[in-house]
Design an enzyme around this catalytic site. Structure first.
Site, PDB file in Angstrom:
ATOM      1  N   HIS A  97       0.849  -1.192   0.000  1.00  0.00           N
ATOM      2  CA  HIS A  97       0.000   0.000   0.000  1.00  0.00           C
ATOM      3  C   HIS A  97       0.879   1.233   0.000  1.00  0.00           C
ATOM      4  O   HIS A  97       1.818   1.345   0.786  1.00  0.00           O
ATOM      5  CB  HIS A  97      -0.909   0.041   1.227  1.00  0.00           C
ATOM      6  N   ASP A 176     -15.225   2.451   7.853  1.00  0.00           N
ATOM      7  CA  ASP A 176     -14.203   3.380   7.392  1.00  0.00           C
ATOM      8  C   ASP A 176     -14.727   4.259   6.270  1.00  0.00           C
ATOM      9  O   ASP A 176     -14.401   5.448   6.210  1.00  0.00           O
ATOM     10  CB  ASP A 176     -12.960   2.623   6.923  1.00  0.00           C
ATOM     11  N   ARG A 183     -14.733  12.749   7.907  1.00  0.00           N
ATOM     12  CA  ARG A 183     -13.497  13.458   8.234  1.00  0.00           C
ATOM     13  C   ARG A 183     -13.141  14.475   7.162  1.00  0.00           C
ATOM     14  O   ARG A 183     -12.608  15.550   7.454  1.00  0.00           O
ATOM     15  CB  ARG A 183     -12.346  12.466   8.410  1.00  0.00           C
ATOM     16  N   SER A 198      -7.606   4.052   9.231  1.00  0.00           N
ATOM     17  CA  SER A 198      -8.345   4.022   7.972  1.00  0.00           C
ATOM     18  C   SER A 198      -7.647   3.132   6.951  1.00  0.00           C
ATOM     19  O   SER A 198      -8.256   2.252   6.340  1.00  0.00           O
ATOM     20  CB  SER A 198      -8.490   5.445   7.431  1.00  0.00           C
ATOM     21  N   LYS A 202      -8.760  -1.299   5.987  1.00  0.00           N
ATOM     22  CA  LYS A 202      -9.041  -1.836   4.652  1.00  0.00           C
ATOM     23  C   LYS A 202      -8.050  -2.932   4.286  1.00  0.00           C
ATOM     24  O   LYS A 202      -8.433  -3.953   3.687  1.00  0.00           O
ATOM     25  CB  LYS A 202      -9.010  -0.712   3.619  1.00  0.00           C
TER      26      LYS A 202
END
Length: 441
Positions: A97, A176, A183, A198, A202
């Site tokens: 990621h 989320d 947010r 967050s 995921k």
């Protein structure tokens, strides 16, 4: 393929109240596991109002969270939906990621390269918003390619090909999704506990056994300095470890864009150069470094990512992966109808090339979107002809802008005002390395 998230025990939830939970965090107290479980579950179901959750998020921004709180918060968001199960694909699973940057097309060559080395790579990605590009937008410039797959289709592509890159389904960490949107409109984005939970909710829900994080640092990244990026990386590595996912992170330079291309089809072309054994040095270096980390985290040895790029096996997986998702690997990529060249104003060394300015120009040319529902131009973007440290001559092309709508050039050029500096030929800029640090075991 999937495990359902378990509901919160009803007998444990009746004792909690949203106002009490907000007050606890407002007064710098530590939330209990039961309080966290209840508020995440209740917010997902709509039993806690947006204004209450926004107050709690602001209290977190101001007062922070302990490691046990962040871990439990992340776990509760994972449990709000389903958790994917890759048992049966026949290979260890590993994923990467990135926190997002300009010209960051690393997923494109990385996923097939790691798969060619024996891992399974289930890569759930997103679309771009603002100056940073989205992985799915890049892939969607390939004719016929589909981002939306069912759970069964994802599993079959990973089992048969070794890698899949696609959109996450709506039942993956739905808490989320709600909190992220909230947010964004309540000035509560800038919180490392909320950012980390967050991202990691995921990725944990994705079900991979190992995870490598690419935490970007610099003007084109969310984290502008090494200190804050290191804190985010450590927090995410701890969350992965707490969840039983072997996790490591690299801090990488996003002061200057990655590679020489920014924009969807332009970046696909560059990724294909890398898969064909060439491409820009920084893209190759980061692809290989992240690939080695992913394989090590998955416990796989025997083949190096650099070899997979050289011997063509990574390209073979790429072609199979694109075809499995409806794409045409041999189809021509889109080209922009209009181009504009920015010339070097003087001879010398390129001392800086600001990632944020290049990303903003690409966005204004049509490569990005202002709202999630906006369309993007597949062929729009910026091609760089020199990077920091390179010698250029006055009048030579420095950047080429691409768009289908020539009226976009003016605002793109405004974004590039002051985006680069050129110093005398005998100077040498002081540049950060591409890979700044590593966080993990």
């Amino acid at each position: 393929m999937r495990e359902e998230g378990g509901p919160v025990n009803a007998s444990e939830t009746r004792q909690f109240d949203a106002v009490d939970i907000i007050r606890t965090k407002r007064d710098r107290g530590e939330l209990s596991a039961g309080q966290i479980d209840w508020v995440i579950d209740a917010y997902t179901r709509g039993a806690v109002a947006d204004e209450q959750m926004s107050a709690l998020a602001m209290a977190v921004v101001l007062n922070g969270m302990s490691r046990p709180e962040i871990s439990r918060w992340t776990e509760a968001m994972v449990r709000s939906g389903t958790r994917m199960d890759w048992t049966g694909v026949g290979r260890p699973t590993t994923d990467k990621h990135s926190t997002g940057g300009v010209g960051d097309k690393i997923t494109l060559p990385l996923a097939p390269t790691v798969a060619a080395c024996g891992a399974a790579v289930p890569q759930l990605s997103g679309r771009g918003l603002g100056h940073t590009g989205g992985t799915l937008d890049k892939f969607e410039s390939i004719p016929g390619w589909r981002a939306s797959l069912s759970g069964t289709e994802m599993f079959n592509v990973v089992r048969d090909v070794g890698a899949v890159v696609c959109a996450a389904t709506d039942d993956l960490a739905p808490a989320d999704k709600r909190l992220y949107a909230l947010r964004d409109v309540t000035a509560t984005v800038e919180s490392i506990p909320l950012i980390a939970s967050s991202i990691m909710s995921k990725k944990i829900a994705e079900g991979t056994g190992a995870l490598v994080l690419d935490v970007k640092v610099g003007s084109g990244a969310f984290m502008k300095d090494v200190e804050s990026a290191s804190e985010l990386a450590r927090t995410m590595v701890d969350l992965g470890t707490d969840a039983g996912v072997r996790t490591a992170a690299l801090l990488t330079n996003m002061q200057t864009p990655l590679g020489l291309a920014v924009g969807n089809a332009l970046e696909v072309r560059e990724a294909l150069e890398v898969l064909d054994g060439g491409g820009p040095d920084d893209v190759v270096e980061l692809t290989v470094a992240l690939g080695r980390e992913m394989l090590a985290a998955a416990g796989i040895s025997g083949k190096d990512p650099a070899d997979a790029l050289r011997d063509g096996s990574a390209m073979d997986v790429w072609r199979a992966m694109i075809a499995a998702q409806g794409g045409a690997p041999d189809a021509p990529l889109p080209s922009a109808r209009e181009t504009h060249t920015v010339e070097a104003p003087a001879s010398g060394i390129v001392a800086s090339l600001d990632a944020y300015a290049i990303g903003l120009a690409s966005w204004r040319l049509g490569a990005g979107r202002s709202r999630k529902e906006d369309a993007v131009q597949a062929a729009a973007g910026v091609q760089m002809h020199a990077k920091p440290g390179a010698l250029v001559r006055g009048g030579e092309p420095l950047l080429t802008l691409h768009t289908d709508e020539p009226e976009r050039f003016e605002r793109a050029l405004q974004a590039l005002d002051g985006a680069f500096t050129i110093t005398p030929p005998d100077s040498r800029p002081d540049l950060l390395p591409l890979i700044i640090d590593r966080v993990g075991e």
